[in-house]
Motif scaffolding. Structure first.
Motif, PDB file in Angstrom:
ATOM      1  N   PRO A  80       0.847  -1.191   0.000  1.00 58.84           N
ATOM      2  CA  PRO A  80       0.000   0.000   0.000  1.00 58.84           C
ATOM      3  C   PRO A  80       0.883   1.241   0.000  1.00 58.84           C
ATOM      4  N   PRO A  81       0.526   2.304  -0.660  1.00 61.15           N
ATOM      5  CA  PRO A  81      -0.798   2.655  -1.148  1.00 61.15           C
ATOM      6  C   PRO A  81      -1.099   2.239  -2.593  1.00 61.15           C
ATOM      7  N   TRP A  82      -0.472   1.177  -3.110  1.00 64.19           N
ATOM      8  CA  TRP A  82      -0.845   0.670  -4.431  1.00 64.19           C
ATOM      9  C   TRP A  82      -2.186  -0.053  -4.340  1.00 64.19           C
ATOM     10  N   GLU A  83      -3.065   0.231  -5.280  1.00 60.20           N
ATOM     11  CA  GLU A  83      -4.316  -0.513  -5.435  1.00 60.20           C
ATOM     12  C   GLU A  83      -4.218  -1.235  -6.773  1.00 60.20           C
ATOM     13  N   THR A  84      -4.532  -2.517  -6.789  1.00 60.21           N
ATOM     14  CA  THR A  84      -4.438  -3.292  -8.021  1.00 60.21           C
ATOM     15  C   THR A  84      -5.826  -3.579  -8.573  1.00 60.21           C
ATOM     16  N   VAL A  85      -5.971  -3.365  -9.874  1.00 58.69           N
ATOM     17  CA  VAL A  85      -7.183  -3.702 -10.609  1.00 58.69           C
ATOM     18  C   VAL A  85      -6.773  -4.688 -11.696  1.00 58.69           C
ATOM     19  N   ASP A  86      -7.418  -5.837 -11.742  1.00 60.57           N
ATOM     20  CA  ASP A  86      -7.138  -6.816 -12.792  1.00 60.57           C
ATOM     21  C   ASP A  86      -7.989  -6.505 -14.008  1.00 60.57           C
ATOM     22  N   ALA A  87      -7.334  -6.338 -15.151  1.00 61.74           N
ATOM     23  CA  ALA A  87      -8.036  -6.019 -16.389  1.00 61.74           C
ATOM     24  C   ALA A  87      -7.375  -6.755 -17.554  1.00 61.74           C
ATOM     25  N   PRO A  88      -7.480  -8.087 -17.572  1.00 61.82           N
ATOM     26  CA  PRO A  88      -6.837  -8.824 -18.652  1.00 61.82           C
ATOM     27  C   PRO A  88      -7.453  -8.557 -20.025  1.00 61.82           C
ATOM     28  N   ARG A  89      -8.697  -8.074 -20.056  1.00 61.37           N
ATOM     29  CA  ARG A  89      -9.343  -7.816 -21.347  1.00 61.37           C
ATOM     30  C   ARG A  89      -9.886  -6.393 -21.461  1.00 61.37           C
ATOM     31  N   ASP A  90     -10.542  -5.866 -20.439  1.00 59.37           N
ATOM     32  CA  ASP A  90     -11.158  -4.541 -20.529  1.00 59.37           C
ATOM     33  C   ASP A  90     -10.202  -3.464 -20.038  1.00 59.37           C
ATOM     34  N   LEU A  91      -9.083  -3.342 -20.733  1.00 62.43           N
ATOM     35  CA  LEU A  91      -8.068  -2.373 -20.332  1.00 62.43           C
ATOM     36  C   LEU A  91      -8.553  -0.946 -20.528  1.00 62.43           C
ATOM     37  N   ALA A  92      -9.190  -0.672 -21.648  1.00 65.79           N
ATOM     38  CA  ALA A  92      -9.696   0.682 -21.899  1.00 65.79           C
ATOM     39  C   ALA A  92     -10.687   1.088 -20.806  1.00 65.79           C
ATOM     40  N   GLY A  93     -11.571   0.177 -20.423  1.00 71.06           N
ATOM     41  CA  GLY A  93     -12.542   0.469 -19.366  1.00 71.06           C
ATOM     42  C   GLY A  93     -11.869   0.750 -18.035  1.00 71.06           C
ATOM     43  N   ALA A  94     -10.828  -0.027 -17.711  1.00 73.60           N
ATOM     44  CA  ALA A  94     -10.109   0.184 -16.444  1.00 73.60           C
ATOM     45  C   ALA A  94      -9.449   1.560 -16.419  1.00 73.60           C
ATOM     46  N   ILE A  95      -8.888   1.976 -17.535  1.00 75.41           N
ATOM     47  CA  ILE A  95      -8.271   3.306 -17.615  1.00 75.41           C
ATOM     48  C   ILE A  95      -9.336   4.383 -17.456  1.00 75.41           C
ATOM     49  N   ARG A  96     -10.465   4.202 -18.115  1.00 78.93           N
ATOM     50  CA  ARG A  96     -11.544   5.194 -18.015  1.00 78.93           C
ATOM     51  C   ARG A  96     -12.121   5.295 -16.605  1.00 78.93           C
ATOM     52  N   ARG A  97     -12.137   4.181 -15.876  1.00 83.11           N
ATOM     53  CA  ARG A  97     -12.708   4.165 -14.522  1.00 83.11           C
ATOM     54  C   ARG A  97     -11.742   4.664 -13.451  1.00 83.11           C
ATOM     55  N   ALA A  98     -10.517   4.960 -13.817  1.00 82.58           N
ATOM     56  CA  ALA A  98      -9.536   5.449 -12.833  1.00 82.58           C
ATOM     57  C   ALA A  98     -10.010   6.783 -12.258  1.00 82.58           C
ATOM     58  N   PRO A  99      -9.876   6.951 -10.953  1.00 81.28           N
ATOM     59  CA  PRO A  99     -10.268   8.226 -10.351  1.00 81.28           C
ATOM     60  C   PRO A  99      -9.471   9.385 -10.958  1.00 81.28           C
ATOM     61  N   PRO A 100     -10.114  10.503 -11.224  1.00 83.09           N
ATOM     62  CA  PRO A 100      -9.418  11.641 -11.812  1.00 83.09           C
ATOM     63  C   PRO A 100      -8.198  12.043 -10.992  1.00 83.09           C
ATOM     64  N   GLY A 101      -7.096  12.276 -11.688  1.00 80.22           N
ATOM     65  CA  GLY A 101      -5.875  12.737 -11.051  1.00 80.22           C
ATOM     66  C   GLY A 101      -5.017  11.636 -10.456  1.00 80.22           C
ATOM     67  N   ARG A 102      -5.541  10.423 -10.308  1.00 80.80           N
ATOM     68  CA  ARG A 102      -4.765   9.344  -9.699  1.00 80.80           C
ATOM     69  C   ARG A 102      -3.763   8.789 -10.711  1.00 80.80           C
ATOM     70  N   PRO A 103      -2.475   8.683 -10.316  1.00 86.26           N
ATOM     71  CA  PRO A 103      -1.486   8.081 -11.209  1.00 86.26           C
ATOM     72  C   PRO A 103      -1.820   6.606 -11.463  1.00 86.26           C
ATOM     73  N   VAL A 104      -1.763   6.212 -12.735  1.00 84.77           N
ATOM     74  CA  VAL A 104      -2.117   4.856 -13.148  1.00 84.77           C
ATOM     75  C   VAL A 104      -0.941   4.228 -13.876  1.00 84.77           C
ATOM     76  N   LEU A 105      -0.646   2.984 -13.511  1.00 83.48           N
ATOM     77  CA  LEU A 105       0.374   2.191 -14.188  1.00 83.48           C
ATOM     78  C   LEU A 105      -0.317   0.978 -14.787  1.00 83.48           C
ATOM     79  N   VAL A 106      -0.121   0.746 -16.082  1.00 83.23           N
ATOM     80  CA  VAL A 106      -0.660  -0.434 -16.765  1.00 83.23           C
ATOM     81  C   VAL A 106       0.502  -1.362 -17.069  1.00 83.23           C
ATOM     82  N   ASP A 107       0.399  -2.613 -16.597  1.00 84.70           N
ATOM     83  CA  ASP A 107       1.466  -3.593 -16.824  1.00 84.70           C
ATOM     84  C   ASP A 107       0.818  -4.934 -17.151  1.00 84.70           C
ATOM     85  N   CYS A 108       0.896  -5.429 -18.350  1.00 86.66           N
ATOM     86  CA  CYS A 108       1.582  -4.847 -19.477  1.00 86.66           C
ATOM     87  C   CYS A 108       0.732  -4.964 -20.727  1.00 86.66           C
TER      88      CYS A 108
END
Length: 180
Positions: A63-91
């Protein structure tokens, strides 16, 4: 407290080979920003070896990393990210593999959707992907198609990105944008 010397631009693409240090570098970039940070994971634990890799990655991110699993809906996961929160997509290459192996997928539409989501990301976005174009020409058609699709995806994302970093042997080299 954020580290101003490691400011993350709106969109950063981090490329590298297997075990190059690209994920660790991307985590280092994102962790310089005010947390909490969102880690969007695309891997699927289909076998023991992959489950072990996933566990090692998760253990590296307390923590404070929060993990979201998005093996297929990557675009949706990016869109659902809280505004201003740094997002890392791997991979991205794992996501691309998942999409290519889904016989129902419209790959062109999914890539277009991903590009649109990246362009409209509500905060700093760091994308990690394997550079697979440095090796030999693959022997089979699926592997050649994967290499070609990955190369085209990287080119399109590099055009959108404010910064592109190539990591080799743990050494990040900025190939577009300002160095960190």
């Amino acid at each position: 407290m954020p580290d101003e010397t490691r400011a993350v631009p709106r969109l950063t693409l981090v490329l590298g080979g297997a075990r190059s240090g690209k994920s660790a570098h991307a985590e280092w970039l994102v962790s310089a920003q005010a947390g909490p940070w969102l880690y969007v994971a695309t891997a699927q634990g289909w076998d023991d070896e992959m489950r072990e890799r996933i566990a090692l990655h998760r253990a590296r991110r307390p923590p404070p990393w929060e993990t979201v699993d998005a093996p297929r809906d990557l675009a949706g996961a990016i869109r659902r990210a809280p505004p201003g929160r740094p997002v890392l997509v791997d991979c991205l290459t794992l996501w691309l593999t998942n999409a290519m192996l889904d016989e129902e997928a419209d790959l062109a539409a999914e890539v277009a959707d991903l590009l649109a989501a990246c362009a409209a990301a509500p905060g700093p976005l760091v994308l990690v992907s394997n550079e697979v174009g440095f090796g030999i020409v693959p022997e089979n058609a699926l592997a050649r198609r994967f290499r070609d699709e990955a190369g085209r995806l990287h080119q399109r994302l590099a055009t959108l990105a404010d910064r592109v970093v190539l990591v080799v042997a743990g050494l990040p080299m900025t190939i577009k944008g300002e160095t960190q």
